[in-house]
Design a protein around this motif. Structure first.
Motif, PDB file in Angstrom:
ATOM      1  N   ILE A   1      -9.260  -1.772   4.235  1.00  0.00           N
ATOM      2  CA  ILE A   1      -7.953  -1.222   4.605  1.00  0.00           C
ATOM      3  C   ILE A   1      -7.170  -0.958   3.323  1.00  0.00           C
ATOM      4  CG2 ILE A   1      -5.800  -1.596   5.862  1.00  0.00           C
ATOM      5  CD1 ILE A   1      -7.314  -3.704   7.533  1.00  0.00           C
ATOM      6  N   VAL A   2      -6.634   0.245   3.206  1.00  0.00           N
ATOM      7  CA  VAL A   2      -5.800   0.598   2.052  1.00  0.00           C
ATOM      8  C   VAL A   2      -4.546   1.295   2.563  1.00  0.00           C
ATOM      9  CG1 VAL A   2      -5.623   1.876  -0.117  1.00  0.00           C
ATOM     10  CG2 VAL A   2      -7.810   0.857   0.549  1.00  0.00           C
ATOM     11  N   THR A   3      -3.389   0.870   2.071  1.00  0.00           N
ATOM     12  CA  THR A   3      -2.126   1.531   2.405  1.00  0.00           C
ATOM     13  C   THR A   3      -1.654   2.350   1.208  1.00  0.00           C
ATOM     14  OG1 THR A   3      -0.732  -0.304   1.642  1.00  0.00           O
ATOM     15  CG2 THR A   3      -1.473  -0.364   3.937  1.00  0.00           C
TER      16      THR A   3
ATOM     17  N   LYS B   1     -10.872  -8.752   5.854  1.00  0.00           N
ATOM     18  CA  LYS B   1     -10.876  -7.364   5.426  1.00  0.00           C
ATOM     19  C   LYS B   1     -10.649  -7.254   3.920  1.00  0.00           C
ATOM     20  CE  LYS B   1     -11.076  -6.314   9.784  1.00  0.00           C
ATOM     21  NZ  LYS B   1     -12.280  -5.753  10.410  1.00  0.00           N
ATOM     22  N   ARG B   2     -11.264  -6.259   3.309  1.00  0.00           N
ATOM     23  CA  ARG B   2     -10.915  -5.890   1.945  1.00  0.00           C
ATOM     24  C   ARG B   2      -9.631  -5.074   2.022  1.00  0.00           C
ATOM     25  NH1 ARG B   2     -13.844  -8.178  -2.395  1.00  0.00           N
ATOM     26  NH2 ARG B   2     -15.907  -8.707  -1.608  1.00  0.00           N
ATOM     27  N   PHE B   3      -8.622  -5.465   1.242  1.00  0.00           N
ATOM     28  CA  PHE B   3      -7.297  -4.865   1.425  1.00  0.00           C
ATOM     29  C   PHE B   3      -6.655  -4.526   0.083  1.00  0.00           C
ATOM     30  CE2 PHE B   3      -2.688  -5.079   1.935  1.00  0.00           C
ATOM     31  CZ  PHE B   3      -2.490  -4.281   3.048  1.00  0.00           C
ATOM     32  N   LYS B   4      -5.983  -3.375   0.025  1.00  0.00           N
ATOM     33  CA  LYS B   4      -5.288  -2.966  -1.196  1.00  0.00           C
ATOM     34  C   LYS B   4      -4.088  -2.107  -0.832  1.00  0.00           C
ATOM     35  CE  LYS B   4      -5.064  -2.517  -5.770  1.00  0.00           C
ATOM     36  NZ  LYS B   4      -4.868  -3.663  -6.676  1.00  0.00           N
TER      37      LYS B   4
ATOM     38  N   GLY C   1       7.574  -2.788   1.471  1.00  0.00           N
ATOM     39  CA  GLY C   1       7.438  -1.539   2.206  1.00  0.00           C
ATOM     40  C   GLY C   1       6.352  -1.565   3.256  1.00  0.00           C
ATOM     41  N   LEU C   2       5.752  -0.401   3.484  1.00  0.00           N
ATOM     42  CA  LEU C   2       4.686  -0.290   4.484  1.00  0.00           C
ATOM     43  C   LEU C   2       3.529  -1.229   4.162  1.00  0.00           C
ATOM     44  CD1 LEU C   2       3.240   1.201   6.871  1.00  0.00           C
ATOM     45  CD2 LEU C   2       2.305   2.730   5.119  1.00  0.00           C
ATOM     46  N   GLY C   3       3.111  -1.234   2.889  1.00  0.00           N
ATOM     47  CA  GLY C   3       1.976  -2.078   2.512  1.00  0.00           C
ATOM     48  C   GLY C   3       2.229  -3.541   2.789  1.00  0.00           C
ATOM     49  N   SER C   4       3.447  -3.984   2.503  1.00  0.00           N
ATOM     50  CA  SER C   4       3.797  -5.384   2.779  1.00  0.00           C
ATOM     51  C   SER C   4       3.770  -5.667   4.268  1.00  0.00           C
ATOM     52  CB  SER C   4       5.186  -5.695   2.207  1.00  0.00           C
ATOM     53  OG  SER C   4       5.173  -5.665   0.797  1.00  0.00           O
TER      54      SER C   4
END
Length: 318
Positions: free
Chosen positions: A237-239, A266-269, A248-251
């Motif tokens: 998952i990447v935002t 999940k792998r997340f960035k 923001g959205l990512g947070s």
């Protein structure tokens, strides 16, 4: 995008006498037809944004629907206390139309860069935050704002963004829109970074990676159900957003994914602006490129995370 937004306010006001407009020392001629045809509902105040928010709250408490327009940094930073106490505490129908979300005002430097507006306003109960991707989506959003309950922050882009959204899926405040399907990764975006997300997904497809793209035009209330549904089917998952990484959205997505306790994890960035005051002057495009808010950086990030996922962990000392 801004012009269509304001033109739609005028068209809506012609049909609904509850609608008022308040501007803060905006350019000459802004909504001139509104001013000429409905002067009793058109107010152009000076550089006193905090007072304007209070005025809007007073009108809304009397049953009016008030659209306020000024620069995004002035609304989110200068008027924070008035937004909390006058608008959100009373849950009034005021719509804050914010010019220059993100780094649109790059030529003016850090004082005018609204890179923290979503993070600031996300903390306030009852606040709704919407960031359309293009003018077409703005056109679908604005009629929805008339009878929506409570305050709304509408984040405007620079304008002339490519039209990427369609009306195939009905626009609804608070409901994310799937733009592309895929099971190798999920890209989550808001506002004008939709183009980078779609371009990155197209590039990844050429590499044999199929990434889903979820357009979250409403950052608050967050469409948790849609995000978790798409997140469940992917390992990565990447935002991406035109906003600081703080709040923001990512947070918002990180908080949601962390508490979902996916197994395997999940792998997340997150891709966005780091925790800095941007010091460079330039253009929206140059600052976004500086901080890697681009299709190229996004595609590379997804590919790297997907490759790590494929590789089994080696035993210690192997």
């Amino acid at each position: 995008m801004r012009q269509l937004c304001l033109d739609t306010v005028y068209e809506l006001a012609k049909k609904d006498r509850r609608i008022f407009f308040i501007g803060s020392d905006l350019g000459f001629g802004t909504l001139q037809k509104f001013k000429e045809e409905m002067p009793e509902r058109f107010l152009m105040e000076g550089v006193n944004e905090a007072n304007i928010v209070g005025m809007a709250a007073g009108l809304a408490l009397e049953g009016k629907i008030v659209y306020v327009n000024t620069i995004a940094t002035f609304l989110s930073r200068r008027c924070f206390e008035q937004i909390v106490l006058d608008l959100c505490l009373h849950n009034v129908n005021v719509r804050l139309i914010a010019n220059g979300g993100g780094v649109v005002y790059a030529p003016l430097g850090p004082t005018h860069l609204a890179i923290d507006d979503i993070g600031i306003l996300r903390t306030i109960p009852r606040m709704t935050i919407v960031a359309p991707a293009d003018e077409a989506e703005m056109g679908r959003l604005m009629p929805e704002t008339v009878d929506y309950r409570g305050p709304i922050y509408i984040r405007l882009g620079k304008g002339n963004e490519p039209i990427l959204t369609t009306d195939e899926i009905p626009f609804q405040i608070g409901k994310a829109i799937p733009m592309r399907e895929g099971t190798d990764a999920l890209i989550i975006t808001t506002g004008v970074t939709l183009k980078a997300a779609l371009d990155a997904a197209a590039n990844l497809s050429k590499q044999g990676l199929e990434a889903a793209v979820l357009h979250v035009h409403t950052v608050k209330p967050l469409d948790s159900d849609a995000i978790l549904k798409y997140a469940a089917d992917v390992p990565v998952i990447v935002t991406i957003e035109e906003h600081t990484l703080m709040g923001g959205l990512g947070s918002a997505v990180a908080e949601l994914v962390a508490e979902a306790n996916f197994n395997p994890a999940k792998r997340f960035k997150r891709i966005g602006i780091p925790d800095v005051f941007p010091e460079q002057y330039g253009s929206q495009e140059s600052l976004m490129a500086l901080y890697g808010i681009s299709a190229e950086k996004l595609a590379a990030t997804v590919a790297t995370l997907a490759e790590r996922r494929r590789k089994p962990l080696q035993a210690v000392g192997a």
